[in-house]
Write a protein that holds these residues in place. Structure first.
Motif, PDB file in Angstrom:
ATOM      1  N   SER A   1      44.680  83.155  28.550  1.00 41.78           N
ATOM      2  CA  SER A   1      46.106  83.082  28.791  1.00 41.78           C
ATOM      3  C   SER A   1      46.404  83.030  30.364  1.00 41.78           C
ATOM      4  O   SER A   1      45.445  83.124  31.319  1.00 41.78           O
ATOM      5  CB  SER A   1      46.946  83.797  28.342  1.00 41.78           C
TER       6      SER A   1
ATOM      7  N   GLU B   1      52.609  78.712  26.391  1.00 44.43           N
ATOM      8  CA  GLU B   1      51.934  79.538  26.412  1.00 44.43           C
ATOM      9  C   GLU B   1      51.965  79.948  25.330  1.00 44.43           C
ATOM     10  O   GLU B   1      51.731  80.763  24.038  1.00 44.43           O
ATOM     11  CB  GLU B   1      52.107  80.835  27.465  1.00 44.43           C
TER      12      GLU B   1
ATOM     13  N   LEU C   1      50.631  77.497  22.673  1.00 41.83           N
ATOM     14  CA  LEU C   1      48.854  77.595  22.326  1.00 41.83           C
ATOM     15  C   LEU C   1      48.939  79.363  21.561  1.00 41.83           C
ATOM     16  O   LEU C   1      47.295  79.225  21.157  1.00 41.83           O
ATOM     17  CB  LEU C   1      49.152  77.853  23.709  1.00 41.83           C
ATOM     18  N   SER C   2      50.004  80.350  21.965  1.00 44.79           N
ATOM     19  CA  SER C   2      49.675  81.144  21.156  1.00 44.79           C
ATOM     20  C   SER C   2      49.400  81.704  19.573  1.00 44.79           C
ATOM     21  O   SER C   2      48.648  81.766  18.548  1.00 44.79           O
ATOM     22  CB  SER C   2      50.930  82.880  21.595  1.00 44.79           C
TER      23      SER C   2
ATOM     24  N   GLU D   1      46.062  79.976  17.720  1.00 43.71           N
ATOM     25  CA  GLU D   1      45.138  81.191  18.023  1.00 43.71           C
ATOM     26  C   GLU D   1      45.412  82.174  17.375  1.00 43.71           C
ATOM     27  O   GLU D   1      44.279  82.252  16.189  1.00 43.71           O
ATOM     28  CB  GLU D   1      45.842  82.302  18.983  1.00 43.71           C
ATOM     29  N   LYS D   2      46.949  82.560  16.743  1.00 38.90           N
ATOM     30  CA  LYS D   2      47.442  82.969  15.905  1.00 38.90           C
ATOM     31  C   LYS D   2      47.964  82.606  14.130  1.00 38.90           C
ATOM     32  O   LYS D   2      47.531  83.336  13.310  1.00 38.90           O
ATOM     33  CB  LYS D   2      48.160  84.417  15.803  1.00 38.90           C
TER      34      LYS D   2
ATOM     35  N   ASP E   1      38.885  74.548  19.231  1.00 40.11           N
ATOM     36  CA  ASP E   1      38.729  75.539  19.829  1.00 40.11           C
ATOM     37  C   ASP E   1      39.305  75.988  19.803  1.00 40.11           C
ATOM     38  O   ASP E   1      39.684  76.966  20.700  1.00 40.11           O
ATOM     39  CB  ASP E   1      37.565  75.728  20.262  1.00 40.11           C
ATOM     40  N   ASN E   2      41.219  75.465  20.060  1.00 37.16           N
ATOM     41  CA  ASN E   2      41.899  76.270  20.767  1.00 37.16           C
ATOM     42  C   ASN E   2      42.141  75.673  21.664  1.00 37.16           C
ATOM     43  O   ASN E   2      43.377  76.833  22.944  1.00 37.16           O
ATOM     44  CB  ASN E   2      42.739  76.640  19.971  1.00 37.16           C
TER      45      ASN E   2
END
Length: 522
Positions: free
Chosen positions: A2, A26, A29-30, A33-34, A263-264
């Motif tokens: 991050s 960001e 991107l989060s 991830e979640k 893989d994000n």
């Protein structure tokens, strides 16, 4: 990973050029991830439970309200028209590729085996004369002193398909869907772009004379649309007796979203740049947010009807518009009443009943004190208003109306796409599949407050209502992020009413053979 560590100086410059912040990157991107926040759908909206059924007398009443409102209110139509024709001709593309590779079986044999692609192609070529663009094909072959092939063999079918798709022919593979000829009236042909010009004049005239339409188009097709309108403008204005105020906008690059690997990790192209992709139709909220009109109709570009069906369709447009005006006027009345120092419990209870009954917001008032109730109802009233037409579900794919439970436990009515529910929850899947109605994107909105100021529509978005899809680029898998849909999460915080409308409100063209349906035959 991050923060700054995953981005280079070149990346930051790329963000700056696109007018997006590092914080926004960001945030996106989060989300990867979640994962997306799936909606908690409680039950489908049905007739009498989230969907209002208007009696004939009520329809006429709202039509009259709308006709009266035309005297002093401004009207516009907002039409997303950036879609390419690729999906419309996907079966033609698929079969042509097989034929070019020599892997396509004889059409007649494949059709006997009920092969869906073969059946589609045969239906297309055997009904070629019924398509509005057939005269263009005939002219094309006539110029070369040839007859239009009969389509009795694979080779003849390929010749026809090439004439439709290739640049040396009609070039429809390069066209936006909005400019493909859908309907034919004698010697004249109309694209959906033109059909919206004709239809809008039947219910969208401000001051009885001006007709404003706003099309959102792709950057690559902007000049094409502008040129087409300039070539048609005078003829349609003289034909219909209206003055068109037509403008165009494109999706801002700042609304594009970052793509990632499985893989994000930010997906990079061969030149090392981060890949951005269009953020879906939800990105068009920025375009809608620029319009400052009292009444705005929203429809998809491919959802049009020929002239013989326009009267019924326009009647329902006016009814929805009149219902929106009625709701907006009542909303403004209650805000002014409750803002006065002498506001009493009778006024308060009347306002609570109004938002509970009309907008389905009853659960927002459980356990509140009178003062908290007053503050809550004022906050709920001071929001944009939308009326969404709904048609009975006949198996059409897409969004549908549901009661949805929010994170605060309160329920609201929302348009929900299948991508917004958790497919691993059988309960959610069962509820979604039990919907009785379908969203045809037949929407009328009011975007000004009780003082006449335009709302900032970005204040009413559910930013967590995003879509994540699996895509690929040049054989490399990637994950793509779409912003909250324009009539889904982007309007999550609006005051909403669902109304059952005529089936004439939904007549889209998803594949070229849809143009053979009776509702598209002139």
């Amino acid at each position: 990973m991050s923060g700054m560590s995953q981005f280079t100086k070149e990346d930051l410059q790329q963000f700056q050029d696109r007018k997006v912040s590092l914080e926004e990157m960001e945030r996106q991107l989060s989300i990867f991830e979640k994962g997306p926040n799936y909606l908690d759908i409680v039950r489908p909206c049905t007739a009498g439970d989230g969907i209002r059924i208007l009696e004939p007398g009520q329809v006429e009443h709202f039509v009259q309200i709308y006709d009266k409102a035309l005297q002093d209110r401004s009207i516009a139509k907002f039409i997303p028209a950036s879609g390419a024709s690729t999906r419309m001709f996907k079966e033609l593309f698929a079969w042509r590729e097989m034929q070019m590779k020599g892997t396509a079986p004889a059409l007649e044999d494949a059709a006997k085996e009920k092969d869906p692609t073969a059946l589609f192609i045969l239906r297309f070529v055997s009904n070629l004369r019924k398509f509005a663009f057939y005269p263009l094909i005939h002219r094309l072959f006539s110029v070369n002193k040839k007859k239009v092939p009969s389509g009795h063999s694979n080779e003849e079918c390929l010749e026809i398909i090439n004439a439709v798709l290739d640049v040396s022919g009609l070039g429809y593979s390069q066209f936006p869907k909005g400019l493909i000829k859908f309907h034919r009236y004698g010697e004249f042909m109309r694209s959906p772009f033109e059909e919206h010009l004709v239809e809008s004049a039947q219910y969208g005239r401000s001051q009885g004379h001006f007709c404003h339409i706003h099309y959102t188009v792709s950057q690559s097709q902007l000049e094409n649309f502008k040129d087409k309108f300039e070539a048609l403008k005078r003829a349609y204005e003289n034909f219909i007796g209206v003055e068109y105020l037509v403008d165009f906008s494109v999706q801002s690059p700042s609304t594009d979203t970052i793509a990632v690997t499985p893989d994000n990790i930010p997906f990079r192209t061969d030149d090392g740049q981060i890949l951005f992709r269009p953020g879906g139709h939800g990105a068009l909220l920025e375009n809608l947010n620029t319009l400052d009109y009292d009444i705005i109709f929203i429809n998809n570009i491919d959802n049009v009807v020929p002239d013989r069906l326009k009267a019924e369709r326009s009647r329902w447009k006016k009814a929805l518009g009149g219902f929106m005006v009625f709701l907006q006027d009542r909303t403004f009345k209650y805000i002014r009443m409750l803002s006065r120092e002498d506001a009493n419990f009778t006024m308060l209870n009347e306002a609570v009943d109004f938002v509970s009954d009309l907008f389905g917001l009853k659960s927002h008032f459980h356990g509140l004190t009178p003062e908290a109730t007053r503050e809550t109802v004022l906050k709920l009233l001071n929001r944009p208003v939308r009326i969404c037409g709904m048609v009975k579900n006949e198996g059409d794919p897409g969004g549908a109306p549901f009661w949805v439970r929010g994170s605060d436990g309160a329920t609201t009515i929302q348009i929900v796409e299948s991508a917004q529910i958790n497919k691993e929850s059988q309960k959610s899947v069962d509820i979604f599949s039990s919907s009785t109605h379908f969203n045809p994107v037949d929407v009328v909105v009011g975007v000004t407050d009780y003082q006449g100021n335009k709302f900032d529509l970005t204040d009413f978005v559910d930013n967590d209502a995003v879509f994540i899809s699996e895509k690929s680029l040049e054989g490399r898998p990637l994950r793509a992020l779409e912003r909250p849909g324009l009539w889904n999460g982007s309007m999550s915080g609006w005051n909403t009413v669902f109304v059952e409308v005529s089936k004439a409100s939904f007549n889209p063209v998803k594949t070229v053979n849809d143009l053979l349906l009776p509702s598209h035959q002139v």
